[in-house]
Write a protein that holds these residues in place. Structure first.
Motif, PDB file in Angstrom:
ATOM      1  N   LEU A 111       0.798  -1.231   0.000  1.00  0.00           N
ATOM      2  CA  LEU A 111       0.000   0.000   0.000  1.00  0.00           C
ATOM      3  C   LEU A 111       0.832   1.284   0.000  1.00  0.00           C
ATOM      4  O   LEU A 111       0.525   2.197  -0.779  1.00  0.00           O
ATOM      5  N   PRO A 112       1.865   1.415   0.845  1.00  0.00           N
ATOM      6  CA  PRO A 112       2.652   2.658   0.784  1.00  0.00           C
ATOM      7  C   PRO A 112       3.219   2.932  -0.608  1.00  0.00           C
ATOM      8  O   PRO A 112       3.308   4.084  -1.030  1.00  0.00           O
ATOM      9  N   LEU A 113       3.576   1.876  -1.306  1.00  0.00           N
ATOM     10  CA  LEU A 113       4.121   2.008  -2.657  1.00  0.00           C
ATOM     11  C   LEU A 113       3.039   2.425  -3.648  1.00  0.00           C
ATOM     12  O   LEU A 113       3.200   3.372  -4.409  1.00  0.00           O
ATOM     13  N   THR A 114       1.898   1.737  -3.623  1.00  0.00           N
ATOM     14  CA  THR A 114       0.843   2.002  -4.609  1.00  0.00           C
ATOM     15  C   THR A 114       0.115   3.317  -4.329  1.00  0.00           C
ATOM     16  O   THR A 114      -0.181   4.072  -5.259  1.00  0.00           O
ATOM     17  N   ALA A 115      -0.159   3.587  -3.062  1.00  0.00           N
ATOM     18  CA  ALA A 115      -0.928   4.793  -2.734  1.00  0.00           C
ATOM     19  C   ALA A 115      -0.146   6.065  -3.052  1.00  0.00           C
ATOM     20  O   ALA A 115      -0.677   7.006  -3.647  1.00  0.00           O
ATOM     21  N   SER A 116       1.127   6.084  -2.667  1.00  0.00           N
ATOM     22  CA  SER A 116       1.919   7.307  -2.876  1.00  0.00           C
ATOM     23  C   SER A 116       2.222   7.548  -4.351  1.00  0.00           C
ATOM     24  O   SER A 116       2.142   8.682  -4.841  1.00  0.00           O
ATOM     25  N   THR A 117       2.552   6.483  -5.083  1.00  0.00           N
ATOM     26  CA  THR A 117       2.905   6.677  -6.489  1.00  0.00           C
ATOM     27  C   THR A 117       1.682   6.979  -7.352  1.00  0.00           C
ATOM     28  O   THR A 117       1.763   7.798  -8.263  1.00  0.00           O
ATOM     29  N   SER A 118       0.547   6.346  -7.059  1.00  0.00           N
ATOM     30  CA  SER A 118      -0.659   6.653  -7.836  1.00  0.00           C
ATOM     31  C   SER A 118      -1.114   8.085  -7.570  1.00  0.00           C
ATOM     32  O   SER A 118      -1.545   8.790  -8.487  1.00  0.00           O
ATOM     33  N   PHE A 119      -0.988   8.541  -6.330  1.00  0.00           N
ATOM     34  CA  PHE A 119      -1.331   9.929  -6.007  1.00  0.00           C
ATOM     35  C   PHE A 119      -0.401  10.892  -6.745  1.00  0.00           C
ATOM     36  O   PHE A 119      -0.846  11.875  -7.336  1.00  0.00           O
ATOM     37  N   SER A 120       0.897  10.601  -6.709  1.00  0.00           N
ATOM     38  CA  SER A 120       1.880  11.465  -7.366  1.00  0.00           C
ATOM     39  C   SER A 120       1.634  11.543  -8.869  1.00  0.00           C
ATOM     40  O   SER A 120       1.629  12.635  -9.461  1.00  0.00           O
ATOM     41  N   LEU A 121       1.409  10.394  -9.498  1.00  0.00           N
ATOM     42  CA  LEU A 121       1.152  10.371 -10.942  1.00  0.00           C
ATOM     43  C   LEU A 121      -0.113  11.138 -11.295  1.00  0.00           C
ATOM     44  O   LEU A 121      -0.157  11.858 -12.300  1.00  0.00           O
ATOM     45  N   ALA A 122      -1.135  10.989 -10.477  1.00  0.00           N
ATOM     46  CA  ALA A 122      -2.391  11.689 -10.744  1.00  0.00           C
ATOM     47  C   ALA A 122      -2.223  13.199 -10.632  1.00  0.00           C
ATOM     48  O   ALA A 122      -2.720  13.960 -11.474  1.00  0.00           O
ATOM     49  N   MET A 123      -1.499  13.651  -9.633  1.00  0.00           N
ATOM     50  CA  MET A 123      -1.364  15.089  -9.397  1.00  0.00           C
ATOM     51  C   MET A 123      -0.467  15.775 -10.421  1.00  0.00           C
ATOM     52  O   MET A 123      -0.585  16.975 -10.656  1.00  0.00           O
ATOM     53  N   GLN A 124       0.417  15.022 -11.054  1.00  0.00           N
ATOM     54  CA  GLN A 124       1.325  15.618 -12.041  1.00  0.00           C
ATOM     55  C   GLN A 124       0.585  16.217 -13.238  1.00  0.00           C
ATOM     56  O   GLN A 124       1.102  17.117 -13.893  1.00  0.00           O
ATOM     57  N   THR A 125      -0.616  15.726 -13.524  1.00  0.00           N
ATOM     58  CA  THR A 125      -1.375  16.229 -14.677  1.00  0.00           C
ATOM     59  C   THR A 125      -2.474  17.202 -14.267  1.00  0.00           C
ATOM     60  O   THR A 125      -3.264  17.637 -15.107  1.00  0.00           O
ATOM     61  N   GLN A 126      -2.547  17.539 -12.978  1.00  0.00           N
ATOM     62  CA  GLN A 126      -3.668  18.361 -12.490  1.00  0.00           C
ATOM     63  C   GLN A 126      -3.186  19.618 -11.767  1.00  0.00           C
ATOM     64  O   GLN A 126      -3.779  20.040 -10.786  1.00  0.00           O
ATOM     65  N   LYS A 127      -2.128  20.213 -12.273  1.00  0.00           N
ATOM     66  CA  LYS A 127      -1.529  21.348 -11.565  1.00  0.00           C
ATOM     67  C   LYS A 127      -2.466  22.549 -11.448  1.00  0.00           C
ATOM     68  O   LYS A 127      -2.448  23.276 -10.468  1.00  0.00           O
ATOM     69  N   LYS A 128      -3.327  22.753 -12.460  1.00  0.00           N
ATOM     70  CA  LYS A 128      -4.226  23.911 -12.441  1.00  0.00           C
ATOM     71  C   LYS A 128      -5.398  23.719 -11.491  1.00  0.00           C
ATOM     72  O   LYS A 128      -6.020  24.689 -11.065  1.00  0.00           O
TER      73      LYS A 128
END
Length: 195
Positions: A111-128
């Motif tokens: 979970l620490p691996l999947t939760a943090s990386t999926s959150f990071s990947l998602a936020m990279q495209t939603q800066k605005k």
């Protein structure tokens, strides 16, 4: 292409947290009702898995930046899938409770691996719209608890099969979403960024 990509990562968050909340909701019933653990024993099991998750979080911090987030996410999803299915097999074949606890540890430390990386990947495209995007990700991860708790409770203290099924199915669905949707957009977004 950001919308289906972001939606797929929200879905991955939902399913990996389904696995977590199935574990949290189902373990007391399983350990006390089936294996006659005392409340203190159950606390020790939760502490054991919790410490494992803390260590996994530290390892994730070390690997972040050295390995692309998408690869870390895939590794975590594969880990959750393999050990989630082994946990289900263990419940069906009546493995020793101590083997089952180890399998749960190995499933939940993904979970620490999947939760943090999926959150990071998602936020990279939603800066605005970072605030709204973050809220959506949080919504999907937390609502999973309300979704799985009644399902896990079906077995009561007589069988752990509902818990094991929810964990295994959630891990399978999370990996399928990554392989069929997320990975395709990761390559597209990466190429657009380079361009």
């Amino acid at each position: 292409c950001a919308r289906p990509y972001f939606a797929s990562l929200c879905a991955i968050q939902f399913f990996v947290f389904c696995s977590l909340f199935a574990y949290i909701s189902g373990m007391p019933f399983m350990l006390q009702g089936i294996y006659n653990f005392t409340p203190q024993d159950v606390s020790l099991v939760f502490a054991f898995v919790g410490i494992g998750m803390m260590i996994a979080g530290k390892i994730t911090n070390i690997l972040t930046g050295r390995i692309p987030d998408s690869k870390l996410l895939l590794i975590g999803l594969c880990q959750g899938l393999i050990f989630g299915i082994l946990f289900l097999v263990g419940i069906v074949l009546d493995f020793s409770i101590y083997v089952l606890i180890i399998l749960l540890l190995l499933t939940q430390t993904a979970l620490p691996l999947t939760a943090s990386t999926s959150f990071s990947l998602a936020m990279q495209t939603q800066k605005k719209v970072a605030g709204s995007a973050s809220a959506l990700l949080g919504f999907f991860s937390t609502i999973s608890g309300g979704f799985v708790a009644p399902i896990v409770g079906i077995g009561g203290g007589t069988t752990a099969l509902p818990t094991a099924l929810v964990i295994a199915v959630a891990e399978v669905l999370a990996l399928i979403i990554f392989l069929t949707i997320t990975r395709k957009y990761v390559k597209t977004i990466a190429s657009n960024t380079k361009g």
